[in-house]
Design a protein around this motif. Sequence first.
Motif, PDB file in Angstrom:
ATOM      1  N   PRO A  20       0.814  -1.213   0.000  1.00  0.00           N
ATOM      2  CA  PRO A  20       0.000   0.000   0.000  1.00  0.00           C
ATOM      3  C   PRO A  20       0.851   1.268   0.000  1.00  0.00           C
ATOM      4  O   PRO A  20       2.049   1.220   0.265  1.00  0.00           O
ATOM      5  CB  PRO A  20      -0.784  -0.118   1.309  1.00  0.00           C
ATOM      6  N   GLY A  21       0.209   2.381  -0.319  1.00  0.00           N
ATOM      7  CA  GLY A  21       0.856   3.675  -0.197  1.00  0.00           C
ATOM      8  C   GLY A  21       1.828   3.993  -1.310  1.00  0.00           C
ATOM      9  O   GLY A  21       2.563   4.968  -1.234  1.00  0.00           O
ATOM     10  N   ARG A  22       1.854   3.182  -2.340  1.00  0.00           N
ATOM     11  CA  ARG A  22       2.743   3.488  -3.452  1.00  0.00           C
ATOM     12  C   ARG A  22       2.144   2.970  -4.750  1.00  0.00           C
ATOM     13  O   ARG A  22       1.250   2.124  -4.734  1.00  0.00           O
ATOM     14  CB  ARG A  22       4.124   2.891  -3.234  1.00  0.00           C
ATOM     15  N   ALA A 168      -2.304   6.739  -4.267  1.00  0.00           N
ATOM     16  CA  ALA A 168      -1.243   6.112  -3.482  1.00  0.00           C
ATOM     17  C   ALA A 168      -0.940   6.943  -2.246  1.00  0.00           C
ATOM     18  O   ALA A 168      -0.718   6.411  -1.160  1.00  0.00           O
ATOM     19  CB  ALA A 168       0.008   5.938  -4.337  1.00  0.00           C
ATOM     20  N   ASP A 169      -0.948   8.270  -2.404  1.00  0.00           N
ATOM     21  CA  ASP A 169      -0.637   9.144  -1.268  1.00  0.00           C
ATOM     22  C   ASP A 169      -1.699   9.037  -0.177  1.00  0.00           C
ATOM     23  O   ASP A 169      -1.424   9.329   0.989  1.00  0.00           O
ATOM     24  CB  ASP A 169      -0.498  10.598  -1.737  1.00  0.00           C
ATOM     25  N   GLU A 170      -2.918   8.651  -0.572  1.00  0.00           N
ATOM     26  CA  GLU A 170      -3.966   8.431   0.432  1.00  0.00           C
ATOM     27  C   GLU A 170      -3.774   7.101   1.150  1.00  0.00           C
ATOM     28  O   GLU A 170      -4.609   6.711   1.966  1.00  0.00           O
ATOM     29  CB  GLU A 170      -5.349   8.431  -0.239  1.00  0.00           C
ATOM     30  N   GLY A 171      -2.717   6.370   0.776  1.00  0.00           N
ATOM     31  CA  GLY A 171      -2.428   5.118   1.453  1.00  0.00           C
ATOM     32  C   GLY A 171      -3.001   3.903   0.733  1.00  0.00           C
ATOM     33  O   GLY A 171      -2.951   2.789   1.259  1.00  0.00           O
ATOM     34  N   ARG A 172      -3.563   4.117  -0.468  1.00  0.00           N
ATOM     35  CA  ARG A 172      -4.137   2.975  -1.191  1.00  0.00           C
ATOM     36  C   ARG A 172      -3.042   2.212  -1.927  1.00  0.00           C
ATOM     37  O   ARG A 172      -1.954   2.736  -2.195  1.00  0.00           O
ATOM     38  CB  ARG A 172      -5.168   3.466  -2.204  1.00  0.00           C
ATOM     39  N   THR A 173      -3.372   0.972  -2.282  1.00  0.00           N
ATOM     40  CA  THR A 173      -2.476   0.148  -3.076  1.00  0.00           C
ATOM     41  C   THR A 173      -2.832   0.355  -4.539  1.00  0.00           C
ATOM     42  O   THR A 173      -3.986   0.184  -4.921  1.00  0.00           O
ATOM     43  CB  THR A 173      -2.678  -1.335  -2.702  1.00  0.00           C
ATOM     44  N   ASP A 189       6.432   4.091  -8.120  1.00  0.00           N
ATOM     45  CA  ASP A 189       7.470   4.089  -7.098  1.00  0.00           C
ATOM     46  C   ASP A 189       8.251   2.786  -7.133  1.00  0.00           C
ATOM     47  O   ASP A 189       9.402   2.716  -6.743  1.00  0.00           O
ATOM     48  CB  ASP A 189       6.851   4.209  -5.692  1.00  0.00           C
TER      49      ASP A 189
END
Lengths: 303, 242
Positions: A20-22, A168-173, A189
């Motif tokens: 997640p997150g990227r 991604a910045d919201e923490g999603r995958t 990323d």
Amino acid sequence: MSKRYGGTLAVDGLSAVVGPGRVTGLLGPNGAGKSTALRVLLGLDRPTSGCALVDGRRYADLADPLHTVGAHLDARSVHPGRSARDHLLALARSNRIAARRVGEVLEQVGLAAVARRRIGTYSLGMGQRLGIAAALLGDPGILVFDEPVNGLDTDGVRWIRGLLRGLADEGRTVLVSSHLMAEMHQTADHVVVLGRGRKLADCATEELADRADDTVVLRSPDPDAAERLRAALPAAAVTAARHDPGELHVTGADERQVGEAAHGRGVVVHHLARRPSTLEAGYLRLVGDDIEYAGRPSAPEGS
Amino acid sequence: MLRTLHSEWGKTWSVRAPWICLAATVVLVLATASSLANDFLHGASIGEVPEGATMPLMDAVGPALLLGQVGFAAFAMLLVTSEYSTGEIRSTLRARPDRGTVVAAKGAIAAASGAAVGAVSGAGAALVARLVLGDALAEPPAPYLEVALRSAALLAVAGVLVVAVGTLLRSAAATLSAAFVLLLGTLVLPAGASRWFPGEAASTLLSGDGDPYTAPVGLLVVAAWAAVLLGLALWTIQRRDA
């Protein structure tokens, strides 16, 4: 996970974790198994062996999957005779998603004004936007996109780039397959590279790009700069650029060594930098090895 | 199941083709019934049919509905085959990976629509045949309600059968020809064999003449075909790559 179609092994022992997150880019030449991997992940095809898990569960075991995984595989997973609104409404109803979300995602992707038009009248870019709207419908924590920028204009490409980054910045995958390396270099990323169904690389985007080029570029007005550098760096290769004799390309030494050598020999330096590495070059080097391997007479047929 | 049904219901009526198929089915049944009744009157006027002979209502309505099954089969087929021809199936199965529920919902929509269009076209065909035949109608004619019920039951069950065949075959052309063979083509089989196929069973259900069995048995034979094919379809779609 492996997937065989008849005599063709489309995915061969692929093992990867997408975090997640990227933004994770899924790269590879045609027939590398990218789409097959995504189809298995999304429960459309059954793996021959192994499994693909989403949040620790098989896709087929998710009760209302659109809340967990949103996906856009291609712009032709819709009935062209239906309006965008009706298409999304049917998806929303099937997964207990409030009908107002349909209006929200149509607004978000910029299709609100044409929502009641038949999808068959849409351009390829509008079809892509509709697919993305469907993926966002259930506000899922995991998003999967297969070649999302195909058919989009510059504005649309920039929009997608921002959207993927934002998600991604919201923490999603975010998992995106693409063959557009320049685009992926800017957006992803992390990259997973497939070739002939096997995983060739699974690393940070910059790591793959950095493998590509170890050339240091130096510009100097001194006509004998190349000679002086060669004397100072016996282990390195120094060549002049074809289009500009004042531009020297040094391999076998890093920018610190080249800079110190130039200083030591009194070479006037106007520019000194490592040549910007590209994901494309790193990718081609990686996949090129694989294509050479595939081309050997003893290699199995098909890809 | 309910939300899948709600979703599939919305999908069904938000495109044009299903409406056209259902309208065409009603027109086909009414036109055929009227034409058969008119043929009888014409036969009487040129002496082919004995003076004072009358036509049983179901002789006009029954064959019209048998033919109407094909028009309705196009509707039921589209519920499934349009998913595959457009690629929409990939959206549908990602939203509802419990694939059996999707097929069941489509079967339920085919059955409900078949019941509605069967009742309308059955009663309509009975009305048209009565109007055309006038005094040449055999007494007592089957009541409207009975005709409507029989044709509603037939098209409901035929709809499920076609959804099952469509799920198995996926192609529109293959499904329509298979449905045609099953629902009508099997009428040409030798009498001993044809009674166990949907064609003869449907014909007996509509005519209710008790030959070779009663109307409820006719319905059961068609329903058994639908049930077996639906079972195969459910088994297949769970295991097949989408």
